[in-house]
Write a protein that holds these residues in place. Structure first.
Motif: not given
Ligand code: PMP
Length: 412
Positions: A94, A199, A202, A222, A224-225
């Motif tokens: 984000t 982005d 995922q 990110s 954390h994912k």
């Molecule tokens: N883009 C995608 C495709 C996501 O799946 C997510 C998290 N669900 C985000 C952006 C945002 O990620 P974060 O909350 O870690 O900033």
């Protein structure tokens, strides 16, 4: 072949019981769990080298700075960026996208310019562009999807005009799990001189990324994912863009010289990293990358592919279940609904069986609107999930159907 028992043993939380039952965690697109090696590296950082990075000349500060920069180098190598100057640490996807919207936007987007997003984006890749367009008098255009959940790529060249500045697209949809043909999309945009932001929130944990091969202009993800801590993420940007863009936030660390009336800025990448760095987060990301590389990315990809195929086939074979999306390449995620049952009810019953899934719109309301629904049940996999857990999910969904959906089931 992955040694799943050993891998599961690496994740302490997987030993936790939920309502007295073994946890089946299928919400990895929201966040993954952390292996012991990542936790240990963070504890080691705080126990042995904690200090503020790039601030002091003393021993600990130099150790912390070196560890932070070593983490940057790991990320560079992991996504094959040309230079560590192209790796900006952020709070997550984000913030990475907001950074580009704010900084690229301020420098390159004027009234009547255009930004293109797609209909399947996460809110994080929609709202920053709406706000940018609003503030600049620019236009937001949307690349639509077809009924199968695929982007209508034949529309892209028609959407692009000489005013189009940037195309923002996810590599993998967090809701449908479709893997978009990112090379094809980037090549097409570049043919018209349009920069591309990917982005990869995922994608990064499932697909080996090579930003030079992809030729993307920006890429966001990110930590954390992908088995690292929360609060750390990455923006990759081609150096020539980052050099030309103004700072995002301002304060300590991002400056060259500060006078009372004007200041100069630090070189890349620090120009974009105002304030105290999240060294522990960056170190956790490096530890997560080490962990993935020790297991082997190819082995992970093969295992996860088999698992997701098994999951989608078993869910789709259930009577009274609708699986969303019909496309050749799927990664990590399956979204479905039980006919005439609300996804929250399904999620709540599964929870009581210790199966953690996500129910709702998955921060993708425009995509839900396209599907004509308010939400789905989403399962999302990580490298520690097993075929036995998929079997438990299937039994759980059957139980949900017996409890709330059976009256309505139509036979396929
Ligand atoms: N883009 C995608 C495709 C996501 O799946 C997510 C998290 N669900 C985000 C952006 C945002 O990620 P974060 O909350 O870690 O900033």
């Amino acid at each position: 072949m992955l040694d799943i028992d050993t891998i599961r043993n690496d994740f302490p939380i997987l030993r936790e019981k939920v309502y007295g039952k073994p946890l089946v965690y299928l919400d990895n697109a929201a966040t993954t769990h952390k292996p012991q090696s990542v936790l240990d590296r963070v504890i080691n950082h705080y126990s042995r080298q904690n200090s503020n990075c790039h601030r002091g000349a003393h021993f600990l500060s130099e150790q912390a700075s070196a560890a932070y920069e070593s983490a940057r180098e790991s990320v560079r190598s992991f996504i094959n960026a040309q230079s560590p100057a192209e790796i900006i640490f952020t709070r997550g996807t984000t913030e990475s996208i907001n950074l580009v919207a704010e900084s690229f936007g301020r420098k390159f987007v004027r009234a009547d310019d255009e930004i293109i997003i797609t209909q399947m984006e996460h809110h994080s890749n929609i709202v920053p562009w709406q706000r940018l367009c609003e503030s600049r008098g620019a236009r937001l255009k949307v690349l639509p999807m077809n009924k199968k959940g695929m982007l209508k790529l034949d529309r892209l060249s028609k959407l692009i005009t000489e005013n189009t500045k940037l195309l923002c697209v996810s590599y993998v949809s967090n809701t449908l799990g479709i893997v978009n043909p990112i090379r094809e999309i980037i090549d097409l945009a570049h043919r018209y001189d349009v920069a591309v932001l990917v982005d990869a929130a995922q994608a990064v944990q499932h697909i080996p990324l090579d930003v030079q091969e992809m030729d993307c202009d920006f890429l966001a993800f990110s930590g954390h994912k992908m088995y690292a801590e929360t609060g750390i993420g990455v923006l990759y940007g081609k150096q020539r863009w980052l050099e030309a863009m103004p700072p995002y936030q301002s304060g300590g660390g991002m400056i060259g010289n500060v006078g009372l009336r004007e200041s100069t800025y630090a070189e890349l990448p620090l120009k974009f990293e105002a304030g105290t760095a999240n060294a522990a987060g960056a170190i956790s990301l490096q530890a997560a990358i080490d962990y993935l590389q020790e297991i082997g990315l190819d082995a992970i990809v093969n295992y996860e592919n088999e698992l997701i195929n098994r999951a989608v086939e078993s869910i789709a074979s259930l009577e009274g279940v609708i699986v969303y999306g019909d496309f050749p390449q799927r990664c990590g995620v399956v979204s479905f609904n039980l006919e005439n049952a609300h996804p929250y009810d399904v999620g709540m019953i599964l929870d009581k069986l210790a199966i953690a899934v996500r129910s709702g719109n998955h921060c993708a309301q425009p995509l839900m609107e396209h599907l004509g629904i308010s939400g789905t049940v989403r399962i999302s996999l990580a490298l520690y999930n097993t075929p036995q857990e998929i079997d438990k999910l299937i039994a759980g969904v059957e139980k949900c159907r017996d409890m709330i959906g059976s009256r309505y089931v139509t036979t396929k």
